[in-house]
Design a protein around this motif. Structure first.
Motif, PDB file in Angstrom:
ATOM      1  N   TYR A  57       8.162   3.740  -2.040  1.00  0.00           N
ATOM      2  CA  TYR A  57       7.699   4.101  -0.702  1.00  0.00           C
ATOM      3  C   TYR A  57       8.030   2.961   0.258  1.00  0.00           C
ATOM      4  N   ARG A  58       8.639   3.315   1.391  1.00  0.00           N
ATOM      5  CA  ARG A  58       8.972   2.309   2.412  1.00  0.00           C
ATOM      6  C   ARG A  58       8.278   2.667   3.717  1.00  0.00           C
ATOM      7  N   LEU A  59       7.603   1.694   4.301  1.00  0.00           N
ATOM      8  CA  LEU A  59       6.990   1.833   5.615  1.00  0.00           C
ATOM      9  C   LEU A  59       7.859   1.082   6.611  1.00  0.00           C
ATOM     10  N   ASP A  60       8.255   1.763   7.670  1.00  0.00           N
ATOM     11  CA  ASP A  60       9.163   1.159   8.649  1.00  0.00           C
ATOM     12  C   ASP A  60       8.436   0.712   9.917  1.00  0.00           C
ATOM     13  N   ASP A  61       7.273   0.146   9.764  1.00  0.00           N
ATOM     14  CA  ASP A  61       6.490  -0.290  10.918  1.00  0.00           C
ATOM     15  C   ASP A  61       5.431  -1.272  10.436  1.00  0.00           C
ATOM     16  N   ARG A  62       4.604  -1.699  11.339  1.00  0.00           N
ATOM     17  CA  ARG A  62       3.470  -2.533  10.964  1.00  0.00           C
ATOM     18  C   ARG A  62       2.402  -1.654  10.307  1.00  0.00           C
ATOM     19  N   TYR A  70      -3.268   7.019   7.850  1.00  0.00           N
ATOM     20  CA  TYR A  70      -2.069   7.862   7.808  1.00  0.00           C
ATOM     21  C   TYR A  70      -1.147   7.414   6.666  1.00  0.00           C
ATOM     22  N   VAL A  71      -0.900   6.117   6.576  1.00  0.00           N
ATOM     23  CA  VAL A  71      -0.015   5.579   5.532  1.00  0.00           C
ATOM     24  C   VAL A  71      -0.596   5.846   4.146  1.00  0.00           C
ATOM     25  N   LYS A  72      -1.889   5.636   4.002  1.00  0.00           N
ATOM     26  CA  LYS A  72      -2.532   5.913   2.711  1.00  0.00           C
ATOM     27  C   LYS A  72      -2.360   7.390   2.340  1.00  0.00           C
ATOM     28  N   GLY A  73      -2.551   8.260   3.304  1.00  0.00           N
ATOM     29  CA  GLY A  73      -2.360   9.694   3.059  1.00  0.00           C
ATOM     30  C   GLY A  73      -0.936  10.035   2.684  1.00  0.00           C
ATOM     31  N   ARG A  74       0.023   9.396   3.346  1.00  0.00           N
ATOM     32  CA  ARG A  74       1.439   9.646   3.038  1.00  0.00           C
ATOM     33  C   ARG A  74       1.782   9.178   1.625  1.00  0.00           C
ATOM     34  N   ILE A  75       1.240   8.054   1.208  1.00  0.00           N
ATOM     35  CA  ILE A  75       1.480   7.571  -0.149  1.00  0.00           C
ATOM     36  C   ILE A  75       0.868   8.540  -1.150  1.00  0.00           C
ATOM     37  N   GLY A 105      -7.325  -4.036   4.143  1.00  0.00           N
ATOM     38  CA  GLY A 105      -8.401  -3.308   3.474  1.00  0.00           C
ATOM     39  C   GLY A 105      -7.903  -2.025   2.829  1.00  0.00           C
ATOM     40  N   MET A 106      -7.052  -1.295   3.540  1.00  0.00           N
ATOM     41  CA  MET A 106      -6.499  -0.061   2.990  1.00  0.00           C
ATOM     42  C   MET A 106      -5.650  -0.355   1.765  1.00  0.00           C
ATOM     43  N   LEU A 107      -4.793  -1.366   1.841  1.00  0.00           N
ATOM     44  CA  LEU A 107      -3.953  -1.709   0.683  1.00  0.00           C
ATOM     45  C   LEU A 107      -4.806  -2.116  -0.513  1.00  0.00           C
ATOM     46  N   THR A 108      -5.821  -2.913  -0.263  1.00  0.00           N
ATOM     47  CA  THR A 108      -6.712  -3.354  -1.339  1.00  0.00           C
ATOM     48  C   THR A 108      -7.374  -2.159  -2.014  1.00  0.00           C
ATOM     49  N   GLU A 109      -7.918  -1.267  -1.212  1.00  0.00           N
ATOM     50  CA  GLU A 109      -8.559  -0.063  -1.736  1.00  0.00           C
ATOM     51  C   GLU A 109      -7.562   0.814  -2.501  1.00  0.00           C
ATOM     52  N   LEU A 110      -6.367   0.966  -1.946  1.00  0.00           N
ATOM     53  CA  LEU A 110      -5.342   1.777  -2.595  1.00  0.00           C
ATOM     54  C   LEU A 110      -4.914   1.177  -3.929  1.00  0.00           C
ATOM     55  N   ILE A 111      -4.660  -0.114  -3.951  1.00  0.00           N
ATOM     56  CA  ILE A 111      -4.245  -0.787  -5.189  1.00  0.00           C
ATOM     57  C   ILE A 111      -5.307  -0.615  -6.266  1.00  0.00           C
ATOM     58  N   GLU A 112      -6.565  -0.802  -5.891  1.00  0.00           N
ATOM     59  CA  GLU A 112      -7.659  -0.660  -6.862  1.00  0.00           C
ATOM     60  C   GLU A 112      -7.777   0.776  -7.365  1.00  0.00           C
ATOM     61  N   SER A 113      -7.673   1.750  -6.471  1.00  0.00           N
ATOM     62  CA  SER A 113      -7.806   3.146  -6.912  1.00  0.00           C
ATOM     63  C   SER A 113      -6.606   3.581  -7.756  1.00  0.00           C
ATOM     64  N   LEU A 114      -5.413   3.112  -7.425  1.00  0.00           N
ATOM     65  CA  LEU A 114      -4.242   3.442  -8.242  1.00  0.00           C
ATOM     66  C   LEU A 114      -4.367   2.839  -9.635  1.00  0.00           C
ATOM     67  N   HIS A 115      -4.892   1.629  -9.694  1.00  0.00           N
ATOM     68  CA  HIS A 115      -5.093   0.976 -10.993  1.00  0.00           C
ATOM     69  C   HIS A 115      -5.997   1.837 -11.887  1.00  0.00           C
ATOM     70  N   LYS A 116      -7.047   2.412 -11.304  1.00  0.00           N
ATOM     71  CA  LYS A 116      -7.957   3.280 -12.066  1.00  0.00           C
ATOM     72  C   LYS A 116      -7.254   4.549 -12.546  1.00  0.00           C
ATOM     73  N   GLU A 117      -6.177   4.917 -11.867  1.00  0.00           N
ATOM     74  CA  GLU A 117      -5.399   6.102 -12.238  1.00  0.00           C
ATOM     75  C   GLU A 117      -4.201   5.746 -13.121  1.00  0.00           C
ATOM     76  N   SER A 118      -4.156   4.509 -13.583  1.00  0.00           N
ATOM     77  CA  SER A 118      -3.065   3.999 -14.426  1.00  0.00           C
ATOM     78  C   SER A 118      -1.718   4.001 -13.707  1.00  0.00           C
ATOM     79  N   ILE A 119      -1.762   3.742 -12.404  1.00  0.00           N
ATOM     80  CA  ILE A 119      -0.537   3.592 -11.618  1.00  0.00           C
ATOM     81  C   ILE A 119      -0.456   2.136 -11.194  1.00  0.00           C
TER      82      ILE A 119
END
Length: 163
Positions: A57-62, A70-75, A105-119
Protein backbone atom coordinates in the motif's frame (compact mmCIF):
# COMPACT_ATOMS: atom_id res chain seq x y z
CA UNK A 1 -11.51 47.19 5.33
CA UNK A 2 -13.34 45.56 2.41
CA UNK A 3 -10.11 44.47 0.71
CA UNK A 4 -8.67 43.09 3.95
CA UNK A 5 -11.82 41.03 4.62
CA UNK A 6 -11.76 39.70 1.07
CA UNK A 7 -8.11 38.75 1.44
CA UNK A 8 -8.75 36.97 4.76
CA UNK A 9 -11.71 35.14 3.23
CA UNK A 10 -9.56 34.04 0.29
CA UNK A 11 -6.85 32.73 2.64
CA UNK A 12 -9.42 30.89 4.77
CA UNK A 13 -11.01 29.31 1.70
CA UNK A 14 -7.59 28.22 0.43
CA UNK A 15 -6.82 26.50 3.73
CA UNK A 16 -10.21 24.76 3.75
CA UNK A 17 -9.67 23.62 0.15
CA UNK A 18 -6.19 22.25 0.93
CA UNK A 19 -7.51 20.24 3.88
CA UNK A 20 -10.49 19.01 1.82
CA UNK A 21 -8.22 17.74 -0.96
CA UNK A 22 -5.88 16.05 1.50
CA UNK A 23 -8.78 14.36 3.30
CA UNK A 24 -9.04 11.85 0.42
CA UNK A 25 -5.46 11.56 -0.81
CA UNK A 26 -4.28 9.54 -3.76
CA UNK A 27 -3.14 6.09 -2.76
CA UNK A 28 -2.43 2.82 -4.49
CA UNK A 29 -2.07 -0.91 -4.10
CA UNK A 30 1.12 -1.92 -5.88
CA UNK A 31 2.14 -4.97 -7.85
CA UNK A 32 5.25 -5.92 -9.84
CA UNK A 33 5.19 -4.75 -13.45
CA UNK A 34 7.81 -6.64 -15.43
CA UNK A 35 7.64 -4.29 -18.43
CA UNK A 36 8.77 -1.28 -16.37
CA UNK A 37 10.84 -3.34 -13.89
CA UNK A 38 9.25 -1.89 -10.72
CA UNK A 39 6.24 -1.95 -8.44
CA UNK A 40 3.38 0.19 -9.71
CA UNK A 41 -0.31 0.92 -9.17
CA UNK A 42 -2.39 -2.15 -10.04
CA UNK A 43 -5.26 0.07 -11.21
CA UNK A 44 -3.01 1.51 -13.91
CA UNK A 45 -1.27 -1.80 -14.63
CA UNK A 46 -3.86 -4.59 -14.47
CA UNK A 47 -1.28 -7.21 -15.45
CA UNK A 48 0.87 -6.39 -12.40
CA UNK A 49 1.91 -9.44 -10.39
CA UNK A 50 0.70 -9.56 -6.80
CA UNK A 51 2.51 -11.94 -4.49
CA UNK A 52 -0.09 -14.06 -2.67
CA UNK A 53 -0.29 -13.04 0.97
CA UNK A 54 1.49 -9.72 0.41
CA UNK A 55 -0.25 -6.35 0.16
CA UNK A 56 1.75 -3.28 -0.85
CA UNK A 57 0.00 0.00 0.00
CA UNK A 58 1.35 3.43 -0.98
CA UNK A 59 0.06 6.74 0.36
CA UNK A 60 0.88 9.69 -1.87
CA UNK A 61 0.33 12.46 0.67
CA UNK A 62 0.85 13.38 4.28
CA UNK A 63 -0.88 11.40 7.03
CA UNK A 64 -2.73 13.74 9.37
CA UNK A 65 -5.96 14.42 11.22
CA UNK A 66 -8.01 15.08 8.10
CA UNK A 67 -7.21 11.78 6.36
CA UNK A 68 -6.12 9.28 9.05
CA UNK A 69 -9.47 7.48 9.21
CA UNK A 70 -9.79 7.53 5.43
CA UNK A 71 -6.33 5.94 5.01
CA UNK A 72 -7.08 3.32 7.65
CA UNK A 73 -10.31 2.47 5.84
CA UNK A 74 -8.53 2.24 2.50
CA UNK A 75 -5.95 -0.16 3.95
CA UNK A 76 -8.73 -2.27 5.45
CA UNK A 77 -10.55 -2.28 2.07
CA UNK A 78 -7.35 -3.37 0.32
CA UNK A 79 -6.87 -6.21 2.81
CA UNK A 80 -10.48 -7.34 2.38
CA UNK A 81 -10.20 -7.15 -1.42
CA UNK A 82 -6.86 -8.94 -1.74
CA UNK A 83 -6.88 -12.07 -3.92
CA UNK A 84 -5.40 -14.16 -1.07
CA UNK A 85 -5.40 -13.73 2.72
CA UNK A 86 -2.89 -11.01 3.61
CA UNK A 87 -0.09 -11.95 6.00
CA UNK A 88 2.46 -9.23 5.13
CA UNK A 89 1.48 -5.58 4.65
CA UNK A 90 4.12 -3.33 3.11
CA UNK A 91 3.47 0.37 3.71
CA UNK A 92 5.39 2.19 0.97
CA UNK A 93 6.23 5.48 2.66
CA UNK A 94 8.31 7.09 -0.09
CA UNK A 95 5.75 9.83 -0.74
CA UNK A 96 4.83 10.28 2.93
CA UNK A 97 6.23 13.70 3.77
CA UNK A 98 4.48 14.48 7.06
CA UNK A 99 2.69 12.67 9.87
CA UNK A 100 0.96 14.34 12.80
CA UNK A 101 -0.10 12.94 16.16
CA UNK A 102 -3.43 11.70 14.75
CA UNK A 103 -1.65 9.90 11.93
CA UNK A 104 0.80 8.34 14.38
CA UNK A 105 -2.09 7.23 16.58
CA UNK A 106 -3.87 5.66 13.62
CA UNK A 107 -0.72 3.82 12.50
CA UNK A 108 -0.09 2.57 16.03
CA UNK A 109 -3.65 1.30 16.36
CA UNK A 110 -3.53 -0.28 12.90
CA UNK A 111 -0.20 -2.03 13.51
CA UNK A 112 -1.46 -3.44 16.81
CA UNK A 113 -4.77 -4.65 15.35
CA UNK A 114 -3.06 -6.22 12.32
CA UNK A 115 -0.66 -8.03 14.64
CA UNK A 116 -3.68 -9.58 16.42
CA UNK A 117 -4.88 -10.76 13.00
CA UNK A 118 -1.47 -12.34 12.24
CA UNK A 119 -0.65 -9.70 9.62
CA UNK A 120 2.88 -8.34 9.79
CA UNK A 121 3.13 -4.58 9.09
CA UNK A 122 6.41 -3.41 7.54
CA UNK A 123 7.66 -0.10 6.19
CA UNK A 124 9.44 0.43 2.88
CA UNK A 125 11.25 3.63 1.89
CA UNK A 126 10.54 5.39 5.17
CA UNK A 127 12.81 8.39 5.46
CA UNK A 128 13.72 11.68 7.09
CA UNK A 129 11.55 13.59 9.50
CA UNK A 130 8.66 11.12 9.18
CA UNK A 131 10.87 8.25 10.35
CA UNK A 132 12.13 10.44 13.20
CA UNK A 133 8.57 11.32 14.30
CA UNK A 134 7.49 7.67 14.20
CA UNK A 135 10.59 6.66 16.16
CA UNK A 136 10.03 9.35 18.81
CA UNK A 137 6.39 8.26 19.20
CA UNK A 138 7.33 4.58 19.55
CA UNK A 139 5.47 3.48 16.42
CA UNK A 140 8.65 2.07 14.86
CA UNK A 141 9.23 -0.03 17.97
CA UNK A 142 5.94 -1.81 17.23
CA UNK A 143 7.21 -2.72 13.77
CA UNK A 144 10.81 -3.38 14.71
CA UNK A 145 13.92 -1.94 13.11
CA UNK A 146 14.39 -5.12 11.07
CA UNK A 147 10.98 -4.48 9.45
CA UNK A 148 11.91 -1.17 7.85
CA UNK A 149 13.23 -1.76 4.33
CA UNK A 150 15.08 0.52 1.92
CA UNK A 151 12.97 -0.64 -1.05
CA UNK A 152 9.58 -2.18 -1.70
CA UNK A 153 11.29 -5.11 -3.43
CA UNK A 154 13.40 -5.82 -0.34
CA UNK A 155 10.27 -5.80 1.83
CA UNK A 156 8.46 -8.19 -0.52
CA UNK A 157 11.46 -10.52 -0.78
CA UNK A 158 11.59 -10.79 3.01
CA UNK A 159 7.93 -11.78 3.28
CA UNK A 160 7.61 -15.36 4.56
CA UNK A 161 4.85 -16.01 2.04
CA UNK A 162 7.08 -14.83 -0.85
CA UNK A 163 9.41 -17.72 -0.09
Amino acid sequence: MGVLRALLLAVALSVVDAVRRSATPHDAVLGWVERIDRHADVRLHPTATIVPGVLIYRLDDRLFFANANYVKGRIREAIAGAPAPVRWLVFDAEALNHVDVTGIGMLTELIESLHKESITFVFARLHGPVADRLQEAGALDLVGEERSYPTVSAAVQDAPVAG
